[in-house]
Enzyme design. Sequence first.
Site, PDB file in Angstrom:
ATOM      1  N   GLU A  27       0.665  -1.358   0.277  1.00 45.39           N
ATOM      2  CA  GLU A  27       0.064   0.000  -0.001  1.00 45.39           C
ATOM      3  C   GLU A  27       0.909   1.772   0.092  1.00 45.39           C
ATOM      4  O   GLU A  27       2.102   1.063   0.643  1.00 45.39           O
ATOM      5  CB  GLU A  27      -1.062   0.249   1.061  1.00 45.39           C
ATOM      6  CG  GLU A  27      -2.044   1.234   1.447  1.00 45.39           C
ATOM      7  CD  GLU A  27      -3.037   1.080   2.555  1.00 45.39           C
ATOM      8  OE1 GLU A  27      -2.816  -0.078   2.878  1.00 45.39           O
ATOM      9  OE2 GLU A  27      -3.784   1.448   2.513  1.00 45.39           O
ATOM     10  N   ASN A  72      -6.935   1.333   2.593  1.00 43.45           N
ATOM     11  CA  ASN A  72      -7.456   2.581   3.076  1.00 43.45           C
ATOM     12  C   ASN A  72      -6.840   4.141   1.811  1.00 43.45           C
ATOM     13  O   ASN A  72      -7.797   4.834   2.129  1.00 43.45           O
ATOM     14  CB  ASN A  72      -7.029   3.364   4.589  1.00 43.45           C
ATOM     15  CG  ASN A  72      -7.613   2.594   4.751  1.00 43.45           C
ATOM     16  OD1 ASN A  72      -8.608   1.555   5.364  1.00 43.45           O
ATOM     17  ND2 ASN A  72      -7.517   2.542   6.840  1.00 43.45           N
ATOM     18  N   GLU A 173     -12.130  -2.093   2.252  1.00 46.96           N
ATOM     19  CA  GLU A 173     -13.269  -1.869   3.430  1.00 46.96           C
ATOM     20  C   GLU A 173     -14.149  -0.898   3.391  1.00 46.96           C
ATOM     21  O   GLU A 173     -14.165   0.345   4.546  1.00 46.96           O
ATOM     22  CB  GLU A 173     -12.144  -1.607   5.171  1.00 46.96           C
ATOM     23  CG  GLU A 173     -10.740  -2.784   4.686  1.00 46.96           C
ATOM     24  CD  GLU A 173     -10.405  -2.715   6.311  1.00 46.96           C
ATOM     25  OE1 GLU A 173     -10.161  -1.692   6.956  1.00 46.96           O
ATOM     26  OE2 GLU A 173      -9.709  -3.487   6.465  1.00 46.96           O
ATOM     27  N   GLU A 292      -6.664  -9.390   3.076  1.00 46.50           N
ATOM     28  CA  GLU A 292      -5.473  -8.667   4.138  1.00 46.50           C
ATOM     29  C   GLU A 292      -5.351  -9.493   5.857  1.00 46.50           C
ATOM     30  O   GLU A 292      -6.376  -9.807   6.038  1.00 46.50           O
ATOM     31  CB  GLU A 292      -6.247  -7.095   4.729  1.00 46.50           C
ATOM     32  CG  GLU A 292      -6.062  -6.280   3.554  1.00 46.50           C
ATOM     33  CD  GLU A 292      -6.261  -4.534   3.694  1.00 46.50           C
ATOM     34  OE1 GLU A 292      -5.499  -4.370   5.053  1.00 46.50           O
ATOM     35  OE2 GLU A 292      -6.655  -3.616   3.323  1.00 46.50           O
ATOM     36  N   GLN A 352       1.292  -6.563   5.121  1.00 41.50           N
ATOM     37  CA  GLN A 352       2.076  -6.677   4.132  1.00 41.50           C
ATOM     38  C   GLN A 352       3.278  -7.222   3.833  1.00 41.50           C
ATOM     39  O   GLN A 352       3.298  -7.956   4.621  1.00 41.50           O
ATOM     40  CB  GLN A 352       1.668  -4.950   3.810  1.00 41.50           C
ATOM     41  CG  GLN A 352       0.604  -3.781   4.433  1.00 41.50           C
ATOM     42  CD  GLN A 352       0.433  -2.420   3.456  1.00 41.50           C
ATOM     43  OE1 GLN A 352       1.304  -2.096   3.084  1.00 41.50           O
ATOM     44  NE2 GLN A 352      -0.969  -1.900   4.221  1.00 41.50           N
TER      45      GLN A 352
HETATM   46  O1  AHR Z   1      -2.631  -2.926   6.135  1.00 41.21           O
HETATM   47  C1  AHR Z   1      -2.766  -2.414   6.986  1.00 41.21           C
HETATM   48  C2  AHR Z   1      -4.639  -1.302   6.462  1.00 41.21           C
HETATM   49  O2  AHR Z   1      -5.280  -2.262   7.554  1.00 41.21           O
HETATM   50  C3  AHR Z   1      -5.023  -0.984   5.198  1.00 41.21           C
HETATM   51  O3  AHR Z   1      -5.054   0.075   4.856  1.00 41.21           O
HETATM   52  C4  AHR Z   1      -6.454  -1.092   5.525  1.00 41.21           C
HETATM   53  O4  AHR Z   1      -6.866  -1.803   4.689  1.00 41.21           O
HETATM   54  C5  AHR Z   1      -7.118  -2.104   6.612  1.00 41.21           C
HETATM   55  O5  AHR Z   1      -7.605  -1.346   7.448  1.00 41.21           O
END
Ligand code: AHR
Length: 506
Positions: A27, A72, A173, A292, A352
């Site tokens: 991200e 996000n 989300e 995730e 991640q």
């Molecule tokens: O991975 C970190 C965050 O966790 C992401 O941006 C979001 O989708 C989740 O809440």
Amino acid sequence: MLQANLHIDPHFTVANVDDRLFSSFIEHLGRAVYDGIYCPEHPSANAAGFRQDLLDLIRPLNIPLIRYPGGNFVSGYRWEDGVGPKDQRPVRLDRAWCTLETNQVGVQEFAGWCREIGAQVMMAVNLGTRGIDDACNLLEYCNHPSGTLYSNLRISHGAPQPYGIKTWCLGNEMDGPWQVGHKTAEEYGRLAVETARAMRKIDDSIQLVASGSSFPEMPTFPQWEATVLDHVYEDVDYLSIHQYLGDTTQNLKDFLAKSLTTERFIRDVLATCDYVKARKRSQKQMMLSFDEWNLWYHSVGSDEAYRKATPWQYAPSLVEDIYTMADAAVFGTMLITILRHADRIKIACLAQLVNVIAPIMTEPKGGQAWIQSIYWPFLHASLYGRGTVLHAAVDSPRYDSKNFTDVPYLESVSIYNHEKGEVTIFAVNRSTDSDLVLKTCLDGFTQVSLIEHITMNHSDLQIVNGPGAENIRPRKASGAVVEGKTVTAALPPVSWNVLRLSVREK
Ligand code: AHR
């Protein structure tokens, strides 16, 4: 001494493991991209500015798919900012993480980086502040051959061939009040289905993922799923599921049991999918994209402080959890739980990959790279977890903790790779003070021999790795014995284990 018994047979199978269960996520957040994979100042950087030293750590993971650009972040993202001549790209405020986004990395650069590591892009579209047109424009830019505004734009940016991106997430989300452009389930369901239909008109070979709940404790779970699926059931291929575990009660035995909540979450989401299927009299079975998953708790407080005190920085250190040995064991239980549901989970993205809740870290400002404790279970799963999940009859001793009852000491999954003639058992011993003797009977196989027993544990469960300090790493264990079709191995307290067996079938 604790003892658990396991019975497996090649005739009783759950499902083939989809390669995409070993996917990951990058991200635009903290130092994942900038001062992470992208660092033009680094001595190993290639002409595009990507660190080549990280590839030596990433390539062995054999990652098939990488979700991008959020998270996000995507809910306020304008993808057009990140394409074309770099000196003309705007610097913007990223409202998701309160950082500066320079747009020096965008679709073009990320697609090129994925090619280098042999992965496909799993692209998320902005359904927070944007909608159908922008999602379609991005799809046209990425996948349409030529002769239209956005395909010609891509060609003018030096990419004559389409990127051919197959997997697309419809927002991220959207149930979360923290999400830029947060929506009700009704609002999101309508937008998602219309976006899906419009996107499929441009490219009907794509696969689409609808956003499920952000985590099981959301007050809107599972009504969110029921309402959203009511709209999108026949128009999407997967429903997303997200979960991060953490040691919130400071109680080790509770923490080690946390993957029981993952098991419950998966079952509840599937029950909701199947309820909608029944109500619609549909023939289609909804699959899940666990796009995730990980542990996330160490950095939560400091990240909130950053946002309050020093927002709008370029590549700040955010969401940088440093994982302990205990974390690696819990991570292993979560990974095992996902693999056990291979019949309904077809995509899973470790969230991640670099610096942000990541198996691979770099020291700030282009410093040394190093690997965390969680790197190893993920590597082992990707190396040895491809094949068919076998039904397992498990008899494990159990314990009660503060918040959990009947927690099995053994968490395990057995995978049969028919081509290689190998069975791999991934196993975690949750006991904090005793070995767990695992006795596995491989009925239905004619010949069984041990290839190796890999184990990872440490007397200090709070120990972590760091640059130049690989305190936690797996080793070969001795002592496992094979008698006929029965394998017996001792799993140390709070350990991650890989039992690799060579087998022949009747
Ligand atoms: O991975 C970190 C965050 O966790 C992401 O941006 C979001 O989708 C989740 O809440």
